[in-house]
Scaffold this active site. Structure first.
Site, PDB file in Angstrom:
ATOM      1  N   HIS A  53       0.973  -1.277   0.185  1.00  0.00           N
ATOM      2  CA  HIS A  53      -0.010  -0.055  -0.060  1.00  0.00           C
ATOM      3  C   HIS A  53       0.908   1.364   0.047  1.00  0.00           C
ATOM      4  O   HIS A  53       2.074   1.257   0.487  1.00  0.00           O
ATOM      5  CB  HIS A  53      -0.876   0.015   1.309  1.00  0.00           C
ATOM      6  CG  HIS A  53      -2.197  -0.864   0.991  1.00  0.00           C
ATOM      7  ND1 HIS A  53      -3.159  -0.876   1.977  1.00  0.00           N
ATOM      8  CD2 HIS A  53      -2.401  -1.857   0.084  1.00  0.00           C
ATOM      9  CE1 HIS A  53      -4.046  -1.826   1.809  1.00  0.00           C
ATOM     10  NE2 HIS A  53      -3.580  -2.557   0.693  1.00  0.00           N
ATOM     11  N   GLU A  55       1.197   4.119   1.703  1.00  0.00           N
ATOM     12  CA  GLU A  55       1.532   4.466   3.176  1.00  0.00           C
ATOM     13  C   GLU A  55       2.478   3.563   3.563  1.00  0.00           C
ATOM     14  O   GLU A  55       3.608   3.877   4.119  1.00  0.00           O
ATOM     15  CB  GLU A  55       0.477   4.340   4.208  1.00  0.00           C
ATOM     16  CG  GLU A  55      -0.803   5.073   3.897  1.00  0.00           C
ATOM     17  CD  GLU A  55      -1.887   4.388   3.351  1.00  0.00           C
ATOM     18  OE1 GLU A  55      -1.810   3.447   2.393  1.00  0.00           O
ATOM     19  OE2 GLU A  55      -3.089   4.385   3.736  1.00  0.00           O
ATOM     20  N   CYS A  83      -6.172   1.980   5.835  1.00  0.00           N
ATOM     21  CA  CYS A  83      -6.797   0.582   6.196  1.00  0.00           C
ATOM     22  C   CYS A  83      -6.190   0.219   7.575  1.00  0.00           C
ATOM     23  O   CYS A  83      -5.455   1.021   8.235  1.00  0.00           O
ATOM     24  CB  CYS A  83      -6.489  -0.354   5.188  1.00  0.00           C
ATOM     25  SG  CYS A  83      -4.696  -0.941   5.138  1.00  0.00           S
ATOM     26  N   CYS A  86      -2.183  -0.186   7.581  1.00  0.00           N
ATOM     27  CA  CYS A  86      -1.571   0.851   7.377  1.00  0.00           C
ATOM     28  C   CYS A  86      -1.497   1.959   8.636  1.00  0.00           C
ATOM     29  O   CYS A  86      -0.607   2.601   9.125  1.00  0.00           O
ATOM     30  CB  CYS A  86      -1.983   1.859   5.911  1.00  0.00           C
ATOM     31  SG  CYS A  86      -1.499   0.976   4.619  1.00  0.00           S
TER      32      CYS A  86
HETATM   33 ZN   LIG Z   1      -3.292   0.460   3.754  1.00  0.00          ZN
END
Ligand SMILES: [Zn+2]
Length: 151
Positions: A53, A55, A83, A86
């Protein structure tokens, strides 16, 4: 609305670049002392890695750049509410402030879902600023998923 000094623009640029690569258009940057020290756009498809992801990648690159697993006094800007994974990584990295654009009711974990930073098991919560360019970030994601459905 919080002032983001153009750093959210940099996160949007990462999101756009991710979308052009066929990835979900989400981007993030890590900033310390007024400098971007890590950038990332989603790379889950290219890397065959569900943890890639925006991040996570921005945090990894920032940590590598400064040579420290903890990003004390650093801020993270991202185009979508993080999410659970993250949100946890942001906490573990000791990020000082989290700025995000659109809320993610389905997958977010800050003001949505598990509300990670409000849990007693969370030992470091960043200051959170949300809703920065929310409409634009939501439109970018919606356009991406609509285009995929039509393809
Ligand atoms: Zn994430």
């Amino acid at each position: 609305m919080a002032q983001t000094n153009g750093f959210m623009d940099a996160a949007f640029a990462e999101a756009l670049a991710a979308g052009e690569r066929g990835e979900v258009p989400i981007g993030a940057v890590v900033v310390r002392d007024g400098q971007i020290i890590g950038r990332g756009g989603n790379e889950t498809r290219a890397a065959n890695d569900v943890t890639a992801h925006a991040e996570i990648l921005a945090i990894r690159r920032a940590a590598a750049a400064v040579g420290d697993e903890r990003l004390i006094e650093a801020d993270l800007y991202v185009t979508l509410e993080p999410c659970t994974m993250c949100a946890a990584a942001i906490s573990f990295a000791r990020i000082r402030r989290l700025y995000y654009a659109a809320r993610d009711i389905k997958g977010g974990a800050v003001e949505s879902g598990v509300r990670f930073y409000a849990q007693p098991t969370c030992h470091h919560a960043p200051e959170v600023y949300s809703g920065i360019r929310e409409t634009e970030a939501s439109a970018m994601l919606r356009g991406f998923f609509e285009a995929r459905r039509e393809a």
